[in-house]
Design a protein around this motif. Structure first.
Motif, PDB file in Angstrom:
ATOM      1  N   SER A  12      57.129  47.966  85.580  1.00 22.68           N
ATOM      2  CA  SER A  12      56.739  47.839  86.982  1.00 22.68           C
ATOM      3  C   SER A  12      55.435  48.578  87.157  1.00 22.68           C
ATOM      4  O   SER A  12      55.192  49.573  86.494  1.00 22.68           O
ATOM      5  CB  SER A  12      57.825  48.420  87.903  1.00 22.68           C
ATOM      6  N   LYS A  14      52.707  50.719  89.319  1.00 24.99           N
ATOM      7  CA  LYS A  14      52.457  51.610  90.448  1.00 24.99           C
ATOM      8  C   LYS A  14      50.981  51.928  90.398  1.00 24.99           C
ATOM      9  O   LYS A  14      50.535  52.720  89.592  1.00 24.99           O
ATOM     10  CB  LYS A  14      53.307  52.865  90.331  1.00 24.99           C
ATOM     11  N   GLU A  19      54.821  51.625  84.651  1.00 22.79           N
ATOM     12  CA  GLU A  19      55.961  52.534  84.576  1.00 22.79           C
ATOM     13  C   GLU A  19      57.191  51.737  84.188  1.00 22.79           C
ATOM     14  O   GLU A  19      57.391  50.612  84.659  1.00 22.79           O
ATOM     15  CB  GLU A  19      56.200  53.227  85.919  1.00 22.79           C
ATOM     16  N   SER A  21      61.003  50.335  83.976  1.00 22.48           N
ATOM     17  CA  SER A  21      62.164  50.202  84.844  1.00 22.48           C
ATOM     18  C   SER A  21      63.386  50.000  83.970  1.00 22.48           C
ATOM     19  O   SER A  21      63.281  49.545  82.825  1.00 22.48           O
ATOM     20  CB  SER A  21      61.976  49.028  85.815  1.00 22.48           C
ATOM     21  N   PRO A  49      67.574  48.969  93.829  1.00 22.60           N
ATOM     22  CA  PRO A  49      66.172  48.738  93.431  1.00 22.60           C
ATOM     23  C   PRO A  49      65.361  48.213  94.606  1.00 22.60           C
ATOM     24  O   PRO A  49      65.768  47.269  95.279  1.00 22.60           O
ATOM     25  CB  PRO A  49      66.301  47.673  92.335  1.00 22.60           C
ATOM     26  N   HIS A  52      63.999  44.491  94.006  1.00 22.88           N
ATOM     27  CA  HIS A  52      64.932  43.462  93.543  1.00 22.88           C
ATOM     28  C   HIS A  52      64.847  42.222  94.415  1.00 22.88           C
ATOM     29  O   HIS A  52      64.820  42.309  95.638  1.00 22.88           O
ATOM     30  CB  HIS A  52      66.365  44.005  93.599  1.00 22.88           C
ATOM     31  N   ARG A  59      66.658  45.893  88.296  1.00 25.28           N
ATOM     32  CA  ARG A  59      66.018  46.911  87.474  1.00 25.28           C
ATOM     33  C   ARG A  59      65.535  48.030  88.390  1.00 25.28           C
ATOM     34  O   ARG A  59      64.929  47.792  89.426  1.00 25.28           O
ATOM     35  CB  ARG A  59      64.851  46.320  86.680  1.00 25.28           C
ATOM     36  N   TYR A  60      65.797  49.254  87.969  1.00 28.06           N
ATOM     37  CA  TYR A  60      65.489  50.442  88.767  1.00 28.06           C
ATOM     38  C   TYR A  60      64.180  51.050  88.290  1.00 28.06           C
ATOM     39  O   TYR A  60      64.030  51.388  87.109  1.00 28.06           O
ATOM     40  CB  TYR A  60      66.608  51.470  88.635  1.00 28.06           C
ATOM     41  N   SER A  61      63.257  51.228  89.234  1.00 27.26           N
ATOM     42  CA  SER A  61      61.994  51.885  88.924  1.00 27.26           C
ATOM     43  C   SER A  61      62.209  53.405  88.903  1.00 27.26           C
ATOM     44  O   SER A  61      63.257  53.901  89.318  1.00 27.26           O
ATOM     45  CB  SER A  61      60.954  51.534  89.988  1.00 27.26           C
ATOM     46  N   ASP A  64      63.198  54.564  92.277  1.00 28.71           N
ATOM     47  CA  ASP A  64      64.599  54.255  92.580  1.00 28.71           C
ATOM     48  C   ASP A  64      65.531  55.280  91.951  1.00 28.71           C
ATOM     49  O   ASP A  64      66.481  55.756  92.575  1.00 28.71           O
ATOM     50  CB  ASP A  64      64.971  52.860  92.062  1.00 28.71           C
TER      51      ASP A  64
END
Length: 307
Positions: A12, A14, A19, A21, A49, A52, A59-61, A64
């Motif tokens: 992901s 930023k 970064e 995820s 997320p 999402h 998927r969690y950044s 998150d």
């Protein structure tokens, strides 16, 4: 040649910095919780997320995950899931313009002026500010109760301001009901039964107690003012509560004999006497005396949820 990112690790962006995820299972292992817990936190509290979308795997950044870690820390310190989620969302939100925190004494004085002026909208606005600032218990203890005591003292001294007391009571009742969240599944399997002692009609503190418990996801049954003994016994048989809390404001209504009428059930029912009406009474050994409302909330929650 540029290195290809691991196919199991999404990316992901930023700004211009990539970064990683993580999928649900990886985040669950990292936090030491079940994947179903993460899905519940997302569905119930919005801690899922942020990016999402339908048709994509969750998927969690890093942001998150940071929110989830804040929630987990709050839970370990004793917060309820709802309180922990609210803390995590607030603490990890986009910084906003600083807002002055309402001063308790200023709110109390403002409430007193609004009450004497019988300014309903002003009373309601100040009550919402006080609850938003510090919660229902602090609003009651630091803002509402001192004003009610002053109004009652004026009535006792001169016979005036009965209408002010009635208006203020109604506004506080409405504010506490509005501040009581509607619960889905509560954390306690058996409810907590809240009632005034027989003949006791001063029920307003019970609504404060119910709001505070609901904000910790503790389910209650509110039976209100002046509940007859036989009705109390019937309610216990019908609901099988984890605990019965009887409020007494006036000493003349704090009769410990009422507790002997609570029927025995297959599962133990914990008994509590709450309010100043029990202060000078010798309660039966099976009845626990509750002090300030903040302390009462902690003890009732421990009994109801600890089961």
């Amino acid at each position: 040649m540029a290195t290809r990112p691991d196919s199991t690790l999404g990316m992901s962006l930023k700004g211009d910095v990539p970064e990683p995820s993580l999928p649900v299972a990886a985040v669950a292992r990292r936090l030491g919780v079940a994947p179903s817990t993460l899905r519940t936190w997302d569905r119930r509290y919005g801690l899922g997320p942020r990016d999402h979308t339908t048709g994509r795997h969750r998927r969690y950044s890093p942001d998150d995950i940071a929110r989830l870690e804040l929630m987990q820390k709050a839970l370990l310190r004793g917060a309820s899931p709802a309180e922990a989620a609210d803390y995590a969302l607030r603490a990890h939100a986009v910084p906003a313009e600083p807002r002055a925190r309402p001063d308790g004494s200023a709110l109390m004085k403002g409430l007193g002026r609004a009450a004497l002026a019988m300014d309903t909208s002003g009373i309601q606005r100040l009550l919402v500010e006080a609850i938003d600032a510090d919660g229902v218990i602090a609003c009651w203890d630091r803002v509402v109760r001192p004003v009610l005591t002053a109004v009652a003292g004026r009535w006792a001294h001169s016979g005036a301001c009965v209408e002010v007391e009635h208006l203020l009571n109604e506004c506080v009742l409405a504010a506490m009901i509005a501040a009581t969240p509607l619960l889905g599944p509560a954390r306690n399997a058996r409810p907590v039964l809240l009632s005034c002692a027989p003949e006791e009609r001063h029920s307003l503190p019970l609504y404060v107690l119910r709001a505070a418990l609901a904000r910790r996801e503790v389910g209650t049954q509110m039976l209100g003012a002046a509940l007859p003994v036989n009705a109390l016994a019937a309610a216990v048989r019908r609901t099988g509560p984890a605990a019965v809390v009887l409020w007494a404001q006036q000493p003349r209504y704090g009769d410990p004999e009422v507790f002997s009428h609570v029927p025995r059930t297959r599962q133990r029912v914990r008994l509590f006497g709450c309010g100043p009406g029990w202060a000078a009474v010798r309660l039966p050994s099976q009845v626990q005396r509750l002090g300030a409302l903040a302390d009462a909330v902690d003890k009732i929650e421990a009994v109801a949820v600890g089961e």
